[in-house]
Write an enzyme that holds these catalytic residues in place. Structure first.
Site, PDB file in Angstrom:
ATOM      1  N   ASN A 115     -27.127 -15.044 -20.553  1.00  0.00           N
ATOM      2  CA  ASN A 115     -26.199 -15.898 -21.286  1.00  0.00           C
ATOM      3  C   ASN A 115     -25.157 -16.365 -20.281  1.00  0.00           C
ATOM      4  O   ASN A 115     -24.597 -15.549 -19.563  1.00  0.00           O
ATOM      5  CB  ASN A 115     -25.556 -15.082 -22.420  1.00  0.00           C
ATOM      6  CG  ASN A 115     -24.382 -15.787 -23.072  1.00  0.00           C
ATOM      7  OD1 ASN A 115     -24.218 -16.995 -22.957  1.00  0.00           O
ATOM      8  ND2 ASN A 115     -23.560 -15.034 -23.771  1.00  0.00           N
ATOM      9  N   GLY A 116     -24.924 -17.677 -20.204  1.00  0.00           N
ATOM     10  CA  GLY A 116     -23.947 -18.200 -19.249  1.00  0.00           C
ATOM     11  C   GLY A 116     -24.571 -19.287 -18.400  1.00  0.00           C
ATOM     12  O   GLY A 116     -25.592 -19.874 -18.783  1.00  0.00           O
TER      13      GLY A 116
ATOM     14  N   HIS B 217      -1.319 -47.968 -36.825  1.00  0.00           N
ATOM     15  CA  HIS B 217      -1.244 -48.286 -35.394  1.00  0.00           C
ATOM     16  C   HIS B 217      -2.631 -48.409 -34.767  1.00  0.00           C
ATOM     17  O   HIS B 217      -2.774 -48.275 -33.560  1.00  0.00           O
ATOM     18  CB  HIS B 217      -0.415 -47.236 -34.666  1.00  0.00           C
ATOM     19  CG  HIS B 217       1.001 -47.175 -35.154  1.00  0.00           C
ATOM     20  ND1 HIS B 217       1.898 -48.210 -34.975  1.00  0.00           N
ATOM     21  CD2 HIS B 217       1.658 -46.231 -35.877  1.00  0.00           C
ATOM     22  CE1 HIS B 217       3.056 -47.892 -35.531  1.00  0.00           C
ATOM     23  NE2 HIS B 217       2.929 -46.698 -36.092  1.00  0.00           N
TER      24      HIS B 217
ATOM     25  N   LYS C 242     -21.702 -20.866 -32.292  1.00  0.00           N
ATOM     26  CA  LYS C 242     -20.430 -20.362 -32.794  1.00  0.00           C
ATOM     27  C   LYS C 242     -19.415 -20.100 -31.685  1.00  0.00           C
ATOM     28  O   LYS C 242     -18.435 -20.798 -31.559  1.00  0.00           O
ATOM     29  CB  LYS C 242     -20.623 -19.108 -33.622  1.00  0.00           C
ATOM     30  CG  LYS C 242     -19.303 -18.658 -34.207  1.00  0.00           C
ATOM     31  CD  LYS C 242     -19.430 -18.150 -35.584  1.00  0.00           C
ATOM     32  CE  LYS C 242     -18.086 -17.933 -36.225  1.00  0.00           C
ATOM     33  NZ  LYS C 242     -17.551 -19.121 -36.836  1.00  0.00           N
TER      34      LYS C 242
ATOM     35  N   ARG D 231     -25.247 -17.793 -32.576  1.00  0.00           N
ATOM     36  CA  ARG D 231     -24.845 -18.069 -31.203  1.00  0.00           C
ATOM     37  C   ARG D 231     -25.728 -19.108 -30.535  1.00  0.00           C
ATOM     38  O   ARG D 231     -25.482 -19.520 -29.406  1.00  0.00           O
ATOM     39  CB  ARG D 231     -24.872 -16.789 -30.371  1.00  0.00           C
ATOM     40  CG  ARG D 231     -23.916 -15.730 -30.866  1.00  0.00           C
ATOM     41  CD  ARG D 231     -23.960 -14.527 -29.960  1.00  0.00           C
ATOM     42  NE  ARG D 231     -23.460 -14.822 -28.638  1.00  0.00           N
ATOM     43  CZ  ARG D 231     -22.197 -14.718 -28.275  1.00  0.00           C
ATOM     44  NH1 ARG D 231     -21.306 -14.335 -29.145  1.00  0.00           N
ATOM     45  NH2 ARG D 231     -21.824 -14.997 -27.048  1.00  0.00           N
TER      46      ARG D 231
ATOM     47  N   TRP E 184     -29.152 -21.451 -26.729  1.00  0.00           N
ATOM     48  CA  TRP E 184     -28.449 -22.719 -26.974  1.00  0.00           C
ATOM     49  C   TRP E 184     -28.480 -23.432 -25.636  1.00  0.00           C
ATOM     50  O   TRP E 184     -27.839 -23.022 -24.679  1.00  0.00           O
ATOM     51  CB  TRP E 184     -27.029 -22.425 -27.422  1.00  0.00           C
ATOM     52  CG  TRP E 184     -26.228 -23.621 -27.836  1.00  0.00           C
ATOM     53  CD1 TRP E 184     -26.205 -24.231 -29.058  1.00  0.00           C
ATOM     54  CD2 TRP E 184     -25.273 -24.327 -27.028  1.00  0.00           C
ATOM     55  NE1 TRP E 184     -25.311 -25.272 -29.047  1.00  0.00           N
ATOM     56  CE2 TRP E 184     -24.733 -25.362 -27.823  1.00  0.00           C
ATOM     57  CE3 TRP E 184     -24.848 -24.210 -25.709  1.00  0.00           C
ATOM     58  CZ2 TRP E 184     -23.776 -26.253 -27.349  1.00  0.00           C
ATOM     59  CZ3 TRP E 184     -23.892 -25.097 -25.231  1.00  0.00           C
ATOM     60  CH2 TRP E 184     -23.358 -26.112 -26.057  1.00  0.00           C
TER      61      TRP E 184
ATOM     62  N   GLU F 140     -19.031 -31.628 -38.690  1.00  0.00           N
ATOM     63  CA  GLU F 140     -19.862 -30.529 -38.177  1.00  0.00           C
ATOM     64  C   GLU F 140     -21.095 -30.293 -39.040  1.00  0.00           C
ATOM     65  O   GLU F 140     -22.175 -30.045 -38.520  1.00  0.00           O
ATOM     66  CB  GLU F 140     -19.056 -29.214 -38.157  1.00  0.00           C
ATOM     67  CG  GLU F 140     -18.174 -29.031 -36.954  1.00  0.00           C
ATOM     68  CD  GLU F 140     -17.408 -27.705 -36.998  1.00  0.00           C
ATOM     69  OE1 GLU F 140     -17.204 -27.138 -35.927  1.00  0.00           O
ATOM     70  OE2 GLU F 140     -17.007 -27.250 -38.096  1.00  0.00           O
TER      71      GLU F 140
ATOM     72  N   CYS G  49     -25.925 -18.841 -26.749  1.00  0.00           N
ATOM     73  CA  CYS G  49     -26.956 -17.891 -26.352  1.00  0.00           C
ATOM     74  C   CYS G  49     -26.554 -16.493 -26.817  1.00  0.00           C
ATOM     75  O   CYS G  49     -25.400 -16.112 -26.744  1.00  0.00           O
ATOM     76  CB  CYS G  49     -27.214 -17.829 -24.851  1.00  0.00           C
ATOM     77  SG  CYS G  49     -27.767 -19.371 -24.177  1.00  0.00           S
TER      78      CYS G  49
ATOM     79  N   GLU H  14      -8.715 -30.765 -39.318  1.00  0.00           N
ATOM     80  CA  GLU H  14      -9.683 -29.703 -39.602  1.00  0.00           C
ATOM     81  C   GLU H  14     -10.655 -30.152 -40.694  1.00  0.00           C
ATOM     82  O   GLU H  14     -11.857 -29.879 -40.615  1.00  0.00           O
ATOM     83  CB  GLU H  14      -8.939 -28.423 -40.008  1.00  0.00           C
ATOM     84  CG  GLU H  14      -9.819 -27.272 -40.475  1.00  0.00           C
ATOM     85  CD  GLU H  14     -10.786 -26.757 -39.412  1.00  0.00           C
ATOM     86  OE1 GLU H  14     -10.658 -27.146 -38.234  1.00  0.00           O
ATOM     87  OE2 GLU H  14     -11.690 -25.974 -39.767  1.00  0.00           O
TER      88      GLU H  14
ATOM     89  N   LYS I 212     -14.634 -30.161 -40.035  1.00  0.00           N
ATOM     90  CA  LYS I 212     -15.573 -29.439 -40.887  1.00  0.00           C
ATOM     91  C   LYS I 212     -16.624 -30.400 -41.417  1.00  0.00           C
ATOM     92  O   LYS I 212     -17.812 -30.129 -41.420  1.00  0.00           O
ATOM     93  CB  LYS I 212     -14.774 -28.821 -42.039  1.00  0.00           C
ATOM     94  CG  LYS I 212     -15.044 -27.459 -42.511  1.00  0.00           C
ATOM     95  CD  LYS I 212     -15.098 -26.312 -41.542  1.00  0.00           C
ATOM     96  CE  LYS I 212     -14.587 -26.514 -40.179  1.00  0.00           C
ATOM     97  NZ  LYS I 212     -14.550 -25.458 -39.240  1.00  0.00           N
TER      98      LYS I 212
END
Lengths: 399, 606
Positions: free
Chosen positions: B102-103, B502, B601, B28, B76, B486, B2, B479, B483
């Site tokens: 926001n929150g 394993h 983000k 955001r 969001w 995502e 948000c 990573e 990436k």
């Protein structure tokens, strides 16, 4: 008239500057310690331009990364020329975004703000085009013009004889009608050249104005020209500024680390993050790019060192151009010109060039380089070898 | 998660500021957006979907949507799906007050039940909507806007940044607790936002609001008070970022721009911090920090992968160090003593999970260090020490340049904090410094020469993609997979190379390409090559990221080359190749690269 918009053509590679253009276009090659194109943009900003259009193509991300979306608070709009089909085709990429009279400049030739101002202010609403013209004996290598009372009467690209003395400086003001004129121009094998369009305009008696200025105009055609461009810029005080001037003609960025026993002889400029070791002697006539390391005892005279490069201890370099990320081992000797140099099929005689080492080449310790040698990008030269002539990109030279 | 924007501007142009702000904040959150402008009455425009849909609606409307004060929001979703009704701003029943938030308001359900019992009609499923109704209720009781707002905030618990406008006031009332809010001041205008880039084109002078503080933005100026009403003289700081750093400058995606920017952002990260003449590292921010006996790192997502890498560096220097996922750390914090250092790695400095882990450690008396990109962020202000990675603003939701700067900063940290003076350490530092200085240009050479674009063409439409690496390359493998998943939405997993046999090897088929990171030619490289042979035996295609020192090329279907460098720097270069793999694959699949579905983000809720 007052002009506030400029289109800069920066899409071409500049093949005659190979191997330096392997990873970046000619406008991004160094003129002193900053790219040629940055000098061009500085002149435009000083001349009052508020809107900048950059036509980019060959290795365009280098241009975009360096300048971002504004330059000195002037917005930059990027236009992409996907295939390099000539300067006219490049300019057409900016079509439909420009509705006023505007400037066009080459991104790879250094012009002064005075020239830009003179050409802009001479242009009137009745002119289809106005061209900046300088007197130069090089006219026959570029575009030559004939003038009659401020009108361009003849426009010849690279004339075969050298009777011409007036040179098209590549600084133009056009009305928006130029785009239609470009589209009418005959395309030779799909290529559309801006000078060709201007030639058409002069022959069909459109109003094409020519303005002769005495402003300095500089172009680096061949790799060794980068050295004379640097020297001229030093002479004109167009390299460095008061904030980095340590003593007359000696410029060094505050983030550079220079050993107290190193000697800087003017004119010389050392950029950000660069390290200069003890007993090194830089200058006269040396420009060092950012994040470069000059080893202890290295001696450089008339040398252009681009960013991220390492010069080993006790190397001796004269009349030399080093690209980005070059690694020179200790004791490398490049002893300076003059030399005869072969570019493609043509031999250039008596050039003041020790050598050119292109981006990311690695030259081992103790290597000697014969005058006029060109070492390609990412080439590797083994220690103690002797180089003479042209080494291709990525080649490996064993002793 | 948000984004909030607000603007008080007596000369008009509020609508434009809000819409520009939302466009700059949409990393955001981007599942719905809206604005509200106060000008005698309150006009609201809001829409499910990306911001250009809102822009169309705003442009098409006959009313001006302009006035002296306005707020905007990009969402969001946490409570209620993305719909027009659930989009912010939310208003009370009369439409006299509008709120963006926001929150998460944790006790919203009980407040909602209470208000509904009083006959209040709710139109959305959000937690936020209780706020305008509460304010309205207190207004009806005779409270002025400021008091009504404070009384409403007293009722709610949870994390929030709130901004409110009233129909008859040229002002914005705002507060925060646990969610970011920054105020921008200009001569005759004031701004507020979740993040600085939202108003960077108007001003660079900012006030960072602290948790619990209230702010009132008026054309005449900004007034900040504590929760008890005492007035605060806020300090105004000037941010160094410029607006042009947040534009795409000719790239199709921010992610591409940010991958290509890494040579410059690394230069910035290292500037003035490595001295080749003296062979030493200096980090100004860390001049007064003691060498820790042990280290714990907390982080989320990409920053967690950086934390895994940094923990290994500490351990290699003989300092016990462990990386923890921040959201897990708080559930069972590892024991530590008084000489331990807790390091939080967070790009935004606002990641709620990481902040809460840092606060938990602080509460227990640990010394804390924030590694962050954002000056003035909550982590930077709350921790005992802070070191900035100086990557510049990152807009693409998938972190790229901040990861490489986190790794580079990790090297500086370790050199600075583990300077034990032993001969071995100083030798390794001497080798590391030239490698760090060569890094920007080597990374440029990876970008110049990468064949990732053509390699991905060979691997479209496979079942799953696995990434393996050993030692310092394990974080790179994790990573690389993160990436990839995502932004391509394809299934991707990263594994320690030795772990394949394993369990995960059961997943390996000819339809699962393996990206293996192998540099050097030591024992580790040889072991990873053995793991590659294991997957080859199951007919899986192999793409090796290599510096050409080992014979891995013989066992790989394709290779992605990086230059030889110090073993600690190789992961940065190898990761760049995997960034390019993910980017080109996603671009080839026409994914929404800068705004992948369901992601935001900086994640400011736990």
């Amino acid at each position: 008239m007052t002009i506030d918009t400029a289109v800069i053509l920066a899409a071409g590679e500049g093949t005659r500057l190979r191997p330096l253009t392997t990873h970046r276009p000619k406008p991004m090659l160094p003129a002193g310690n900053i790219p040629i194109l940055e000098h061009v943009l500085n002149s435009l900003v000083e001349a009052g331009i508020s809107e900048i259009h950059l036509v980019v193509g060959y290795q365009r991300v280098r241009v975009q990364n360096h300048f971002g979306s504004t330059y000195r608070n002037r917005p930059i709009t990027y236009h992409i020329q996907h295939t390099q089909l000539g300067s006219g085709h490049a300019l057409l990429q900016a079509n439909e975004t420009i509705e006023t009279d505007f400037l066009v400049l080459n991104g790879d030739q250094i012009v002064t703000e005075e020239m830009i101002e003179t050409v802009s202010s001479s242009h009137t609403a009745t002119d289809t085009a106005t061209l900046g013209v300088v007197e130069s004996e090089k006219a026959s290598q570029y575009g030559a013009v004939e003038l009659n009372d401020n009108r361009i009467t003849e426009f010849i690209e690279q004339p075969t004889d050298d009777e011409y003395r007036l040179l098209n400086a590549g600084v133009y003001v056009f009305g928006p009608s130029i785009f239609a004129a470009l589209e009418r121009t005959f395309q030779e094998q799909g290529r559309l050249s801006l000078p060709e369009t201007i030639r058409d305009l002069t022959t069909d008696e459109s109003a094409v104005r020519g303005v002769v200025t005495e402003s300095p105009w500089q172009d680096a055609t061949y790799p060794w020209d980068l050295l004379s461009v640097m020297q001229t810029l030093f002479d004109q005080n167009r390299i460095g500024d008061e904030t980095t001037e340590q003593s007359p003609g000696v410029f060094s960025d505050q983030t550079a680390t220079i050993h107290e026993d190193a000697t800087l002889r003017p004119p010389v400029i050392v950029s950000a993050d660069t390290v200069v070791g003890p007993q090194a002697v830089l200058g006269p006539g040396v420009a060092v790019g950012e994040n470069t390391t000059i080893g202890a005892g290295a001696v450089l005279t008339n040398v252009l060192v681009d960013s991220d490069t390492r010069v080993g201890q006790n190397a001796t370099l004269i009349d030399t151009v080093l690209g980005q990320g070059v690694h020179l081992g200790p004791g490398v000797i490049i002893a300076g010109g003059p030399a005869d140099i072969r570019i493609d099929t043509k031999v250039h005689e008596d050039c003041d060039l020790g050598g050119v080492i292109a981006d990311r080449a690695t030259v081992g310790g103790g290597v000697t380089v014969a005058s006029g040698s060109l070492v390609g990008s990412a080439a590797t030269i083994q220690s103690n070898a002797h180089i003479d002539g042209n080494i291709p990109n990525e080649a490996e030279v064993l002793r | 998660m948000c984004g909030i924007i607000g603007c008080v501007n007596p000369d008009g142009g509020t609508r434009e500021v809000l819409m520009n702000g939302l466009a700059n904040l949409d990393y955001r959150g981007y599942d719905s957006a809206g604005i509200a402008v106060a000008d005698g009455g309150i006009e609201v425009a809001k829409r499910e979907g990306e911001i250009d849909r809102l822009q169309k609606q705003v442009t098409a409307r006959s009313d001006t949507l302009d006035g002296p004060a306005g707020i905007g929001h990009t969402r969001w979703s946490t409570h209620g799906p993305p719909t027009d009704a659930n989009a912010h701003p939310h208003t009370d029943e009369t439409g006299d007050v509008a709120v963006v938030h926001n929150g998460i308001i944790e006790n919203y359900q009980s407040i909602r039940d209470e208000l509904e019992a009083d006959g209040v009609e709710f139109v959305s499923e959000t937690d936020t909507e209780v706020v305008p109704h509460l304010i309205s209720k207190f207004r009806d009781d005779g409270a002025d806007p400021q008091t009504a707002f404070r009384r409403a905030v007293e009722r709610i618990t949870g994390s929030y940044a709130l901004a409110v406008v009233f129909e008859d006031h040229d002002a914005i009332f705002a507060t925060r607790d646990g969610s970011p809010l920054v105020i921008g001041v200009d001569e005759d205008a004031a701004f507020l936002a979740s993040d600085v880039p939202a108003f960077l084109e108007y001003t660079r002078d900012v006030i960072y609001l602290e948790d619990g503080q209230f702010a009132t933005l008026r054309p005449s100026g900004v007034e900040v008070t504590e929760s008890d009403g005492t007035s605060v003289d806020p300090s105004v700081t000037t941010v160094e970022w410029s607006a042009d750093q947040t534009a795409k400058s000719g790239y199709n995606h921010f992610m591409a721009k940010e991958i290509h920017e890494q040579p410059a952002s690394l230069r910035q990260c290292l500037r003035g911090r490595v001295n080749e003449l003296s062979g030493s590292v200096s980090v100004e921010e860390l001049s007064d920090i003691d060498s820790p006996e042990s280290v714990q790192l907390v982080a989320c997502g990409t920053s967690y992968h950086a934390a895994l890498y940094v923990a290994r560096l500490f351990r290699a220097h003989g300092v016990p160090a462990q990386a923890h996922l921040a959201s897990e750390y708080v559930t069972a914090p590892a024991p530590f003593d008084s000489d331990s250092l807790l390091i939080g790695i967070t790009q935004s400095g606002e990641t709620a999970d990481t902040l809460s882990a840092l606060r938990e450690a602080q509460r227990r008396g640990a010394s804390t260090l924030a590694v962050t990109n954002v000056v003035g962020s909550t982590a930077a202000r709350e921790c005992d020490h802070v070191v900035y990675i100086r990557a510049g603003p990152e807009i693409g939701v998938a972190a790229t340049k901040t990861f490489s700067s986190q790794l580079a900063t990790g090297n500086l940290l370790v050199e600075k904090l583990c300077a034990s003076g032993t001969k071995r350490t100083s030798e390794s530092t001497r080798e590391l410094i030239p490698a760090l200085r060569d890094l920007p240009n080597q990374l440029q050479s990876v970008i110049d020469n990468s064949t990732a674009k053509s390699v991905v063409e060979e691997y479209l439409d496979y079942d799953a993609y696995f990434f393996i690496g050993r030692g310092l390359h394990r974080p790179v493998a994790l990573e690389g997979a993160l990436k990839f998943k995502e932004i391509t939405y394809e299934h991707a997993e990263g594994f320690a190379a030795g772990e394949l046999k394993h369990g995960p090897l059961a997943l390996v088929t000819q339809r699962t390409p393996i990206f293996a990171v192998v540099t050097g030619d030591g024992e580790r490289a040889q072991k990873t090559i053995s793991n590659i042979k294991e997957v080859q035996a199951r007919d899986a295609p192999v793409v090796a990221v290599t510096d050409g020192q080992s014979e891995v090329r013989r066992y790989a279907n394709h290779t992605l080359e990086i230059p030889q460098t110090h073993p600690r720097i190789a992961p940065v270069l190898a990761n760049t190749q995997l960034q390019l793999v993910a980017y080109h694959m996603a671009d080839r699949m026409n994914r929404s690269i800068d705004k992948p579905r369901n992601l935001a983000k900086s994640v400011t809720v736990e």
